[in-house]
Scaffold this motif. Structure first.
Motif, PDB file in Angstrom:
ATOM      1  N   ALA A   1      -0.856  16.967  -2.908  1.00  0.00           N
ATOM      2  CA  ALA A   1      -1.149  16.018  -1.938  1.00  0.00           C
ATOM      3  C   ALA A   1      -2.743  16.028  -2.510  1.00  0.00           C
TER       4      ALA A   1
ATOM      5  N   LEU B   1      -7.204   9.250  -5.958  1.00  0.00           N
ATOM      6  CA  LEU B   1      -7.344   8.066  -5.182  1.00  0.00           C
ATOM      7  C   LEU B   1      -9.058   7.819  -4.996  1.00  0.00           C
TER       8      LEU B   1
ATOM      9  N   ILE C   1       3.220   6.609  -0.814  1.00  0.00           N
ATOM     10  CA  ILE C   1       3.536   7.139   0.259  1.00  0.00           C
ATOM     11  C   ILE C   1       4.682   7.361   0.648  1.00  0.00           C
TER      12      ILE C   1
ATOM     13  N   ASN D   1       1.026  12.590   3.225  1.00  0.00           N
ATOM     14  CA  ASN D   1       1.380  11.273   3.438  1.00  0.00           C
ATOM     15  C   ASN D   1       0.515  10.498   4.664  1.00  0.00           C
TER      16      ASN D   1
ATOM     17  N   GLN E   1      -2.192  11.738   5.605  1.00  0.00           N
ATOM     18  CA  GLN E   1      -3.776  11.045   5.123  1.00  0.00           C
ATOM     19  C   GLN E   1      -3.715  10.040   4.384  1.00  0.00           C
ATOM     20  N   LYS E   2      -2.726   9.756   3.212  1.00  0.00           N
ATOM     21  CA  LYS E   2      -2.815   8.828   2.519  1.00  0.00           C
ATOM     22  C   LYS E   2      -2.798   7.296   3.404  1.00  0.00           C
TER      23      LYS E   2
ATOM     24  N   GLU F   1      -3.614  14.082  -5.444  1.00  0.00           N
ATOM     25  CA  GLU F   1      -3.615  12.468  -5.266  1.00  0.00           C
ATOM     26  C   GLU F   1      -4.620  11.959  -4.502  1.00  0.00           C
ATOM     27  N   VAL F   2      -5.223  12.773  -3.542  1.00  0.00           N
ATOM     28  CA  VAL F   2      -6.446  12.141  -2.818  1.00  0.00           C
ATOM     29  C   VAL F   2      -7.491  12.326  -3.761  1.00  0.00           C
TER      30      VAL F   2
ATOM     31  N   THR G   1      -9.090  16.731   2.649  1.00  0.00           N
ATOM     32  CA  THR G   1      -7.789  17.547   1.824  1.00  0.00           C
ATOM     33  C   THR G   1      -7.524  18.554   2.703  1.00  0.00           C
TER      34      THR G   1
ATOM     35  N   ALA H   1      -5.668   4.644   3.293  1.00  0.00           N
ATOM     36  CA  ALA H   1      -5.227   3.289   3.426  1.00  0.00           C
ATOM     37  C   ALA H   1      -5.942   2.334   4.321  1.00  0.00           C
TER      38      ALA H   1
ATOM     39  N   LEU I   1      -0.018   3.915  -3.184  1.00  0.00           N
ATOM     40  CA  LEU I   1      -0.180   5.219  -3.061  1.00  0.00           C
ATOM     41  C   LEU I   1       0.776   6.074  -2.819  1.00  0.00           C
TER      42      LEU I   1
ATOM     43  N   TRP J   1       0.889  -1.195  -0.002  1.00  0.00           N
ATOM     44  CA  TRP J   1      -0.024   0.020  -0.062  1.00  0.00           C
ATOM     45  C   TRP J   1       1.012   1.403  -0.020  1.00  0.00           C
TER      46      TRP J   1
END
Lengths: 318, 505
Positions: free
Chosen positions: B440, B447, B393, B409, B411-412, B443-444, B433, B416, B391, B387
């Motif tokens: 970032a 995802l 991270i 990172n 938050q990822k 990226e969220v 966010t 996850a 993601l 993971w």
């Protein structure tokens, strides 16, 4: 990176601080009196430490969850009374019965703390008072003699001739708790609950059950400590274990477990309990006058906590 | 030109495993508003902390009005005329505004250890007058709105003026992240007023804000200064390009990746849900659909979200998942039902800071790292590492404490947490966010799209209306605890923020 490498040894060192403190103390006592390091005094330390180790190990779980259990000593006292009263009728079953009852009392306090949302400090402060009073009532405010101690005497024997059975038992209890925490998700759950209860709850951690479980184990440990005390003293008494409360709390913090929760371990409390006991038993042996004994005891406890607390893991020191 | 109010030369700060500052240069002219931009982990926070004496730099120097200084503490910095309004509000809620303003530097407000309320009120009033704020100094802080509290913080910081003969330097770290848009306007008016007699350093993740309020923007990347932009005529994308070092994607919300919404049975079906702060809430979310709930502070949308996760009691109504009625007496029950929740307060509620990335990632779905009742270390390592890769991270390793990671990172990892077991059916995202930088955020968003494509239903409480509109397939507008209206929000026919605002107030 250079700084990372430079920092690591000190970080690794903090984990061993309780052991280092322990070794330093033994060294200091030996220097003060070269006769200290004898088989007799070591056995005395081990036997005295056993109930304290068990009490501290159980209460450590509650502290790791971010709470505190002030009722352990009173519960242990009550348990010695129960054990002494039940031994004639129940015989060998009296020991498990007492541990079970103590575990239940611990769990009840846990439930009160969780369901009624009362701080654990208050619940167990009340519990301490209630349990002490119950012990007085049940025992008739006096020592209950054990006539036939055949079923608990095994705890007062020696393994291989030297190792007190009670001390071996205490270490087994610590190891058992430590292993269960290590190999199951419990460790994560307990730490998360202690570090940040709301974060743990919002990750679906069974926070309430974890806390009740911690109180339950703490109670069971108080019961076991009571069995050890009865096996040594051939009697139960309503205040027999009361003077173990502060040493148990001291053992936990001297071990470096954060009183704010989350960070720590039962191994640390084992080391802490040994430090506390060494001070108790050792200072008189090396001939420190009793008035100064308390001063040294207090000072060493504070210094030990200063050494063992891993500040990188504990954000606020309260 | 006059001597700069503040100058930083070659500032370096190492942390174990990270070089937070790698030779940063910064010049702040007197009476200017300087913006500081950079992604999470670019070194902004460390730089600001160095400027107020909370962090001792390893190398480099700081000059205040041309004089080299060594700042050892916040008080030291204040003596040099530098003060900071902290990201997490640092007021004591149960004291009055006046007490908070004088706290720590009471001066004449305390005589022989006793408060002199009249003096204190006057002192506080003087500070509040400087920024033209109408707040009553004797109001209890917790009775004030977020925006007012921010004003109190600024007023408090302005007291450093008394310690120096020079105009103060006021640092505002993410002052807008918890403010509503109207409150932001008020704040900006204050900042422009501040410029008359002070120098301001302004930090925000919202680039449009930075460009709006600042005279000049300095961009940090990877602990280094990568350039400066005069804000007149600049556009956010240009700034963004400097921050990430490449051209940003046009499709910020990844709208092209929007999932096809399942039309069969709704994944989540809420009927007549009521609680203490919301009444009679009804809506559906289909598999693969992203539904955003918008509303002003106090509309009750956060509580609806928490109620759907079993973290807030309900008094009436029913919740169905895939047609089956479910009870949510606890967060644990919600987890078991395949519901995941990402709280708005990441640091307090989202993660356990002192615990490792691996432990945080597996906290909710222990079964994913266990064999029977036991933790399987190898299984955990494989799972967590996979993971971390999927993601992307950025972490030194799976055993690193999560608090050492940057916000994005972190938050990822929190996201996850809900994905590791592969049984997630509904995701409740409360400001996912918040406090993240633009990279970032993107990226969220990506995802979220990927999860929607696998059929996960999402309820989103967005950070801004733009985000809600950009991400959602449908928007619920909540007003005073009720659903005011429902607005379809398909690609190509997005509503305008104004349409929504009308319904919100």
């Amino acid at each position: 990176m250079s700084t990372a490498v430079a920092l690591k040894p000190t970080q690794r060192l903090t984990g061993f601080m309780p052991l280092i403190a322990l070794a330093a103390l033994v060294a200091a006592l030996t220097i003060a009196d070269p006769d200290f390091l004898t088989q007799r005094s070591l056995i005395a330390v081990a036997r005295t430490a056993a109930p304290l180790i068990v009490l501290a190990a159980g209460a450590t779980l509650v502290v790791l969850c971010g709470g505190i259990d002030l009722s352990i000593a009173a519960l242990a006292s009550l348990s010695t009374v129960f054990l002494a009263l039940w031994l004639p009728d129940l015989g060998g079953l009296a020991t498990p019965a007492v541990i079970l009852v103590a575990a239940t009392i611990g769990a009840v306090q846990g439930v009160a703390h969780v369901l009624l949302r009362i701080p654990s400090f208050i619940v167990t402060l009340g519990g301490m008072s209630i349990l002490s009073a119950v012990a007085l009532v049940v025992s008739g405010a006096g020592t209950v003699r054990v006539v036939d101690d055949s079923t608990v005497r095994w705890l007062d024997l020696y393994l291989a001739g030297y190792v007190p059975m009670s001390a071996a038992m205490a270490i087994i209890v610590v190891a058992l708790i430590a292993v269960v925490l290590k190999v199951t998700p419990l460790r994560s759950w307990i730490s998360a609950t202690g570090y940040s209860e709301s974060a743990a709850r919002l990750a679906g951690t069974p926070v309430d059950l974890v806390k009740i479980g911690a109180f339950c184990v703490s109670g069971a440990c108080a019961g076991l400590a009571a069995v050890m005390l009865v096996s040594r003293q051939f009697s139960g008494g309503p205040t027999m274990a009361d003077n173990l409360l502060l040493p148990a709390v001291a053992a936990i913090v001297v071990g470096g477990t954060a009183i704010t929760g989350g960070h720590g371990s039962v191994w640390r409390s084992l080391a802490g309990a040994l430090v506390v006991t060494l001070l108790r038993v050792g200072l008189p042996i090396v001939g420190v006058p009793s008035a100064y004994e308390q001063i040294l005891y207090g000072a060493i406890i504070v210094v030990a906590v200063a050494l063992t607390l891993d500040r990188s893991k504990v954000s606020t020191v309260k | 030109m006059s001597v700069p109010a503040l100058e930083v030369r070659g500032l370096v700060k190492h942390y174990p495993g990270v070089k937070a500052l790698d030779g940063v240069d910064l010049v702040v002219q007197q009476n200017e508003v300087l913006g500081l931009a950079g992604e999470n982990g670019a070194g902004k926070s460390t730089l600001l902390k160095a400027l107020v004496g909370l962090v001792a730099p390893d190398a480099g120097s700081i000059y205040v009005r041309g004089e080299p200084v060594r700042l050892r503490s916040v008080v030291d910095a204040a003596n040099h005329g530098i003060g900071m309004v902290f990201q997490e509000q640092s007021l004591v809620p149960n004291l009055t505004a006046a007490e908070n303003i004088v706290l720590g530097s009471e001066g004449p407000a305390v005589r022989r250890g006793v408060y002199r309320w009249e003096v204190m009120r006057r002192l506080a009033q003087e500070q509040l007058d400087k920024i033209g704020s109408p707040i009553d100094p004797l109001a209890r802080t917790d009775s004030l709105s977020f925006a007012d509290r921010q004003m109190v913080e600024i007023a408090k910081v302005l007291r450093i003026e008394e310690r120096t003969q020079h105009p103060p330097v006021v640092i505002l770290d993410e002052p807008t992240s918890v403010l509503e848009s109207k409150e932001i306007d008020t704040l900006f008016a204050q900042i422009r007023r501040l410029r008359e007699f002070a120098t301001v350093i302004f930090v925000s993740h919202r680039l449009d804000e930075v460009l709006d309020v600042c005279d000049r923007v300095s961009v940090l990347r990877g602990g280094q200064s990568v350039g400066e932009v005069a804000t007149a005529g600049a556009v956010p994308r240009e700034l963004h390009r400097m921050m990430i070092g490449s051209t940003g994607s046009d499709d910020h919300y990844h709208e092209n990746a929007a999932a096809t919404v399942g039309s069969e049975q709704p994944r989540l079906s809420v009927r007549g849900l009521s609680g203490t702060t919301f009444q009679d809430i009804s809506f559906d979310v289909a598999p693969g659909e992203i539904v955003s709930i918008v509303g002003v502070h106090g509309s009750g949308r956060e509580d609806v979200c928490r109620a759907l996760f079993g973290a807030e009691p309900t008094t009436a109504g029913e919740i169905r998942m895939d047609g089956k009625k479910i009870d949510l007496p606890s967060t644990r029950a919600a987890c078991a039902a395949g519901i995941g929740y990402v709280p708005a307060e990441r640091k307090l509620e989202g993660m356990v800071g002192a615990m490792s990335v691996a432990e945080n990632m597996t906290l909710a779905k222990q079964q994913a790292r266990c064999a029977g009742p036991f933790v399987a270390p190898k299984k955990q390592a494989t799972l967590v590492d996979s993971w971390i890769r999927r993601l992307s991270i950025r972490t030194p390793g799976r055993d690193t404490a999560i608090q050492r990671l940057s916000g994005g990172n972190q938050q990822k990892v929190v996201l996850a947490r809900w994905l590791v077991a592969g049984d997630i059916r509904l995701l409740l995202l409360d400001h996912p966010t918040r406090g993240l930088d633009i990279g970032a955020r993107s990226e969220v968003y990506r995802l979220m799209r990927e999860l929607a494509a696998t059929g996960v239903a999402t309820v989103l409480l967005a950070d801004s209306l733009e985000e809600a509109i950009g991400m959602a397939d449908r928007i619920l507008v909540m007003n005073d605890g009720r659903v005011a209206t429902e607005v379809a929000c398909p690609n190509g026919a997005k509503p305008s923020p104004l349409d929504l605002v009308k319904e919100m107030v």
